[in-house]
Write a protein that holds these residues in place. Structure first.
Motif, PDB file in Angstrom:
ATOM      1  N   ASN A 104       0.823  -1.219   0.000  1.00  0.00           N
ATOM      2  CA  ASN A 104       0.000   0.000   0.000  1.00  0.00           C
ATOM      3  C   ASN A 104       0.855   1.267   0.000  1.00  0.00           C
ATOM      4  N   ALA A 133      -4.204   0.509  11.372  1.00  0.00           N
ATOM      5  CA  ALA A 133      -5.100   1.457  10.708  1.00  0.00           C
ATOM      6  C   ALA A 133      -4.446   2.845  10.629  1.00  0.00           C
ATOM      7  N   GLU A 182     -10.212  -8.680  16.415  1.00  0.00           N
ATOM      8  CA  GLU A 182     -10.951  -9.863  16.885  1.00  0.00           C
ATOM      9  C   GLU A 182     -10.051 -10.813  17.661  1.00  0.00           C
ATOM     10  N   THR A 196      -7.077  -5.636   9.657  1.00  0.00           N
ATOM     11  CA  THR A 196      -7.289  -4.796  10.843  1.00  0.00           C
ATOM     12  C   THR A 196      -8.353  -5.422  11.750  1.00  0.00           C
ATOM     13  N   LEU A 197      -9.438  -5.867  11.136  1.00  0.00           N
ATOM     14  CA  LEU A 197     -10.514  -6.520  11.895  1.00  0.00           C
ATOM     15  C   LEU A 197     -10.005  -7.793  12.573  1.00  0.00           C
ATOM     16  N   ARG A 198      -9.185  -8.567  11.846  1.00  0.00           N
ATOM     17  CA  ARG A 198      -8.672  -9.819  12.380  1.00  0.00           C
ATOM     18  C   ARG A 198      -7.761  -9.578  13.586  1.00  0.00           C
ATOM     19  N   SER A 209      -8.480  -3.719   5.477  1.00  0.00           N
ATOM     20  CA  SER A 209      -9.589  -3.669   6.434  1.00  0.00           C
ATOM     21  C   SER A 209      -9.780  -5.011   7.121  1.00  0.00           C
ATOM     22  N   TYR A 210      -9.708  -6.078   6.329  1.00  0.00           N
ATOM     23  CA  TYR A 210      -9.916  -7.407   6.897  1.00  0.00           C
ATOM     24  C   TYR A 210      -8.828  -7.727   7.921  1.00  0.00           C
ATOM     25  N   THR A 224      -4.476  -2.334  -1.899  1.00  0.00           N
ATOM     26  CA  THR A 224      -5.787  -2.904  -1.567  1.00  0.00           C
ATOM     27  C   THR A 224      -6.354  -2.273  -0.312  1.00  0.00           C
ATOM     28  N   TYR A 225      -7.632  -1.984  -0.346  1.00  0.00           N
ATOM     29  CA  TYR A 225      -8.300  -1.522   0.871  1.00  0.00           C
ATOM     30  C   TYR A 225      -8.990  -2.672   1.587  1.00  0.00           C
ATOM     31  N   SER A 226      -9.448  -3.678   0.822  1.00  0.00           N
ATOM     32  CA  SER A 226     -10.213  -4.769   1.417  1.00  0.00           C
ATOM     33  C   SER A 226      -9.345  -5.627   2.338  1.00  0.00           C
ATOM     34  N   THR A 227      -8.151  -6.012   1.874  1.00  0.00           N
ATOM     35  CA  THR A 227      -7.279  -6.845   2.706  1.00  0.00           C
ATOM     36  C   THR A 227      -6.812  -6.055   3.928  1.00  0.00           C
ATOM     37  N   SER A 238      -1.105   2.791   8.520  1.00  0.00           N
ATOM     38  CA  SER A 238      -1.314   2.657   7.073  1.00  0.00           C
ATOM     39  C   SER A 238      -1.758   3.983   6.465  1.00  0.00           C
ATOM     40  N   LEU A 239      -2.699   4.650   7.166  1.00  0.00           N
ATOM     41  CA  LEU A 239      -3.200   5.935   6.666  1.00  0.00           C
ATOM     42  C   LEU A 239      -2.076   6.973   6.632  1.00  0.00           C
TER      43      LEU A 239
END
Lengths: 117, 135
Positions: free
Chosen positions: A40, A96, A85, A80-82, A77-78, A72-75, A99-100
């Motif tokens: 990224n 998060a 969790e 980050t969620l992982r 985000s996923y 990629t934004y999807s990976t 990366s930004l």
């Protein structure tokens, strides 16, 4: 013709992301998603640079196609969620925010190198 | 390394489809320079929701799908469809265009929406495919 340029760029960008991610994760072996961060940030720098120097067609091939599929934004985000969790909430926030900040810094650097105001 | 060839192939194929869909979306719904990039915002949110859904199917569902489904649709399609570089560049452009409020809204709004979308995708996938054992 335009679409073909985007497709061609993506045909290189997406596998490059996959292989870079594997190589980086194999080297570090940590739960932190360094691989996605690397693609990224690198892709953001490259797109910033291109914006100042590339023609319309090169933009489609290297910008929309290559950089678009490399990053990629999807990976992001996923992953980050992982982290969140899995209980690594600090790492999730760090991923998060980091990366930004790094992506924005990289695109800024790229446009500055290209001489954009 | 040889066993990586089909995976790299489907990642490339999925990436081409994803990037083409993103390009088509920006042609269908163009956003003027210096305005809020709604199209890429929506593309990124949709791709996150899809990846969440798909990853549950590939990693948590009792009946595992084809092993190439995740690299094709997840790493390939969702990865090629969503983009971080355009997001970063558009944010920088909004700052450059003298719209710092919109730039910050886009920067933070995409992050919050993407995380909500991937969470919703994962939750939907678990409701659809993962049976909960009674506690």
């Amino acid at each position: 013709m335009n679409w073909l340029l985007v497709a061609l760029g993506a045909a290189v960008g997406a596998p490059l992301r996959y292989l870079t991610d594997r190589a980086v994760q194999a080297r570090h072996g940590s739960a932190f998603p360094w691989g996605t961060l690397v693609v990224n940030v690198a892709g953001s720098f490259a797109l910033g640079l291109l914006t100042g120097v590339a023609s319309g067609r090169a933009q489609l091939l290297l910008g929309t196609g290559l950089c678009g599929a490399l990053t990629t934004y999807s990976t992001f985000s996923y992953e980050t969620l992982r982290l969140y969790e899995g209980g690594a909430k600090g790492h999730a926030v760090l991923n998060a925010a980091g990366s930004l900040a790094a992506g924005l810094g990289a695109v800024w650097l790229g446009t500055a190198v290209a001489g954009l105001p | 390394m040889r066993e990586q060839v089909p995976v790299v192939g489907v990642v490339a194929a999925g990436g081409v489809l994803g990037a083409s869909a993103r390009y088509a979306a920006t042609l269908l719904w163009p956003t003027a320079p210096g305005t809020f990039p709604w199209t890429v915002f929506t593309v990124n949110a949709a791709g996150c929701a899809l990846l969440g859904l798909l990853t549950v199917l590939a990693t948590e569902a009792p009946a595992a799908p084809h092993p190439l489904l995740r690299p094709f649709l997840g790493t390939g399609f969702c990865g090629g469809f969503t983009t971080f570089s355009t997001y970063a560049l558009d944010t920088r452009r909004l700052f450059g265009a003298g719209s710092p409020v919109e730039a910050v809204l886009y920067l933070g709004g995409t992050l919050v929406t993407a995380l909500a979308a991937v969470t919703a995708g994962v939750a939907a996938g678990r409701a659809l495919w993962v049976r909960r054992e009674p506690v």
